[in-house]
Design an enzyme around this catalytic site. Structure first.
Site, mmCIF file in Angstrom:
data_model
loop_
_atom_site.group_PDB
_atom_site.id
_atom_site.type_symbol
_atom_site.label_atom_id
_atom_site.label_comp_id
_atom_site.label_asym_id
_atom_site.label_seq_id
_atom_site.Cartn_x
_atom_site.Cartn_y
_atom_site.Cartn_z
ATOM 1 N N GLU A 32 -37.016 -24.261 -15.617
ATOM 2 C CA GLU A 32 -37.052 -23.592 -14.307
ATOM 3 C C GLU A 32 -38.029 -22.416 -14.313
ATOM 4 O OE1 GLU A 32 -32.645 -24.544 -12.543
ATOM 5 O OE2 GLU A 32 -32.832 -22.794 -13.841
ATOM 6 N N GLU A 76 -31.711 -31.908 -12.055
ATOM 7 C CA GLU A 76 -30.416 -31.259 -11.848
ATOM 8 C C GLU A 76 -29.911 -31.650 -10.462
ATOM 9 O OE1 GLU A 76 -30.286 -27.094 -12.731
ATOM 10 O OE2 GLU A 76 -31.026 -27.367 -14.790
#
Length: 625
Positions: A179, A263
């Site tokens: 991320e 995710e």
């Protein structure tokens, strides 16, 4: 001649077996290929570090029973290198064994080694001690930081090298960083070119270590500019819009897929003193079907969350609350509950997956047996202030942080003797994170970073001692504030506007092991009503034993307690706090034993002294006080 042929065959056999066991996993023509066949990754995230190793196979079988063919896991750097150069990959930390079991169960494995992982984990996976390295800046193109990330990645590779599919193992992909695009968006003070250099260097360190399976990045779809890196497949987190997913991946990946949501959230993270988030099962099932219909691979984060045992839970940062410490439970409202139970969400997803896959989906294994323990007598109690101050103190003119004391977790008791009386407003703006304040052993107040309570009125009489018991509630694991993560008291203490300098004594209570009351001697009392009254509002350690005829999972009922941690048979099963929403602590049956068991509870507030605690069969995770 015949003997020579047999000998040659014997020598070549290991090579032959190894060669046959190798497999391929490729990204080409817009698809994932497993051994030459187009394959979708139907993955679930599950972290070995949040589950006792004895339960790994059971939880993997639970995933298979839901229809998944892949397991993804972060690797937690700080879990494996608690002190510089001291590595631990044994027992619950045996990552290689976790991967092997996954392979034995027919699962592919996605490895997410970071070195930053977020994961609602303490410091996002970074070792706390890295903050003490001079000149080091995390998540930057910084020579000192990259020196340590290389040491970590190279050491990790030794554990998992032979477990890549190219060498016969189940690991098919490895993630670069994590991320990073969101971090880039928050750190605009750093040039984009530097961010990209750093990201590329982490990718190169993985390649240099020997990782040879496909690499990927993981970001929100609107953050690919900062998070994507050349040579790694970009995947999108939390992306429900198929058209947008394909558009952004095509833009950053040669105009074609494969397409993956790294995710896919069936639940959400949870904090102390906030409502427990819940996500509708039917909506998750519909989104799963969308992915399957459109050839989109996915990773359910989390398919099974597990538990933040010990001091592993992290915290988020929020301007309104300053810090948002994460619960001990990492249930995540996931399809597989914290204790490994089937949920309605599990059944909903399973029913959808069965319609689309070309393999048989097995039944879920039976749940681990659950027991109830109606009463555990707490027969001994000790005053924490008394025994803490019998330890060797560290003296300083000003309060020292945990890091300056070379302590990662737990508690520090800060004391200061006053020869003259003083009164007014006590201010500790640099409190990290929670403090109970005493004067000569009498509780006078609580300060709490979570509620931005940094000051209180205080009166310290002549020849008295100020005592401040400070707790680290978990380092920030996400966002730009991750670079400000020292703990304890990190700035001057003031009373009535005056800085209190000189004469500070610090007593360390890391609680890395259960407090041993046998060593405390005169500070230990029988837990009688008279002693209970005497120790009210004091931080105490309770101890008790209990006998079991059978073992099984259970949940300690801490609803009527204050704040603290619990050890059972030497295992720190985590933090409790009366503010909720979590009111029970998961206790795995594999940490219990037939016959005598020991429990130790460190209770910081002790508002209502206790003589017993119980364990129930059903967890309570959604009740706020």
């Amino acid at each position: 001649m015949k003997l020579f042929c047999y000998l040659l065959l014997f020598l070549l056999l290991p090579f032959s077996v190894n060669a046959q066991s190798k497999s391929t996993f490729e990204i080409k023509d817009g698809h994932f290929y497993r051994n030459g066949k187009v394959t979708s990754l139907l993955s679930g995230e599950m972290h070995y570090a949040r589950i006792p190793h004895q339960y790994w196979r059971h939880r993997l079988q639970m995933m298979k029973g839901m229809g998944l063919n892949t397991v993804a896991t972060y690797v937690f750097w700080n879990y494996h290198e608690p002190t510089p150069g001291q590595w631990d990959f044994k027992g619950d930390k045996n990552l290689a064994e976790f991967i092997k079991i996954a392979g034995e169960e027919g699962m592919m494995v996605i490895l997410r080694p970071g070195p930053y992982v977020c994961a609602e984990w303490e410091f996002g996976g970074y070792p706390w001690w890295i903050q003490n390295v001079k000149g080091l800046e995390i998540r930057r193109d910084n020579a000192e930081f990259l020196k340590y990330t290389k040491l970590y990645i190279d050491r990790l590779y030794k554990e998992v090298a032979g477990l890549q599919c190219t060498k016969g193992g189940p690991v098919v992909m490895v993630q670069c960083e994590n991320e990073f695009g969101s971090y880039v968006s928050q750190r605009k003070d750093i040039p984009l070119e530097e961010h990209r250099r750093y990201n590329a260097k982490i990718k190169q360190q993985l390649a240099d270590a020997g990782f040879e399976v496909p690499l990927f990045t993981s970001d929100g779809s609107w953050l690919f500019e900062g998070g994507a890196t050349e040579g790694a497949l970009p995947t999108a987190n939390g992306e429900n819009n198929i058209e947008n997913l394909k558009k952004v991946v095509n833009q950053y990946h040669n105009g074609k897929g494969p397409y993956m949501v790294a995710e896919f959230y069936p639940g959400w993270l949870s904090h102390w003193a906030e409502p427990f988030p819940q996500v509708d099962a039917s909506g998750i099932a519909r989104q799963t079907e969308k992915y399957l219909k459109n050839d989109v691979s996915f990773n359910v984060y989390m398919v099974h969350g597990g538990t933040n045992f010990g001091f592993t839970s992290g915290a988020n940062y929020d301007k309104k609350r300053d810090i948002q410490p994460d619960l001990t439970s990492y249930d995540y409202d996931a399809p597989i509950s914290e204790a490994g139970w089937v949920t309605p969400k599990y059944d909903s997803i399973r029913n959808v997956i069965k319609k689309y896959v070309g393999y048989t989906v097995p039944k879920a294994p039976a749940a681990i047996p659950v027991i109830e323990i109606p009463s555990i007598k707490l027969t001994k109690v000790a005053n924490v202030l008394a025994f803490a101050e019998k330890q060797k103190a560290v003296s300083s003119d000003s309060p020292l942080t945990f890091e300056q004391l070379n302590q990662g977790y737990g508690y520090v008791l800060y004391t200061r003797h006053f020869n003259q009386p003083i009164s007014g407003t006590l201010e500790i703006p640099g409190l990290r994170d929670y403090a109970v304040v005493y004067v000569d052993g009498e509780k006078v107040g609580v300060l709490n970073r979570n509620t931005k309570t940094y000051e209180m009125e205080i009166e310290v009489p002549f020849n008295a001692e100020l005592q401040i018991l400070v707790e680290n509630m978990g380092r920030i694991n996400y966002g730009s504030e991750i670079i400000h993560n020292t703990k304890g008291i990190i700035s001057p203490v003031k009373i009535a506007g005056a800085e209190i300098n000189g004469g500070w004594e610090m007593y360390q209570l890391p609680m890395s092991e259960e407090p041993d009351l046998a060593k405390l001697k005169g500070d230990v009392y029988e837990n009688t009503s008279a002693n209970m009254k005497k120790l009210a509002n004091c931080p105490v350690v309770y101890e008790g034993t209990f006998d079991l005829n059978e073992t099984g999972d259970t949940f300690l009922d801490m609803e009527n307690w204050g704040k603290g941690i619990v050890f059972v048979n030497g295992k720190n099963i985590g933090r409790y706090w009366h503010v909720g929403p979590q009111q029970t602590l998961y206790l795995p049956g594999v940490w219990l034993k037939k016959g005598s068991n020991k429990i130790v509870i460190f209770e910081q507030l002790n508002l209502q002294p206790k003589t017993e605690v119980s364990a129930v069969k059903t967890p309570v995770l959604m009740k706020q006080m």
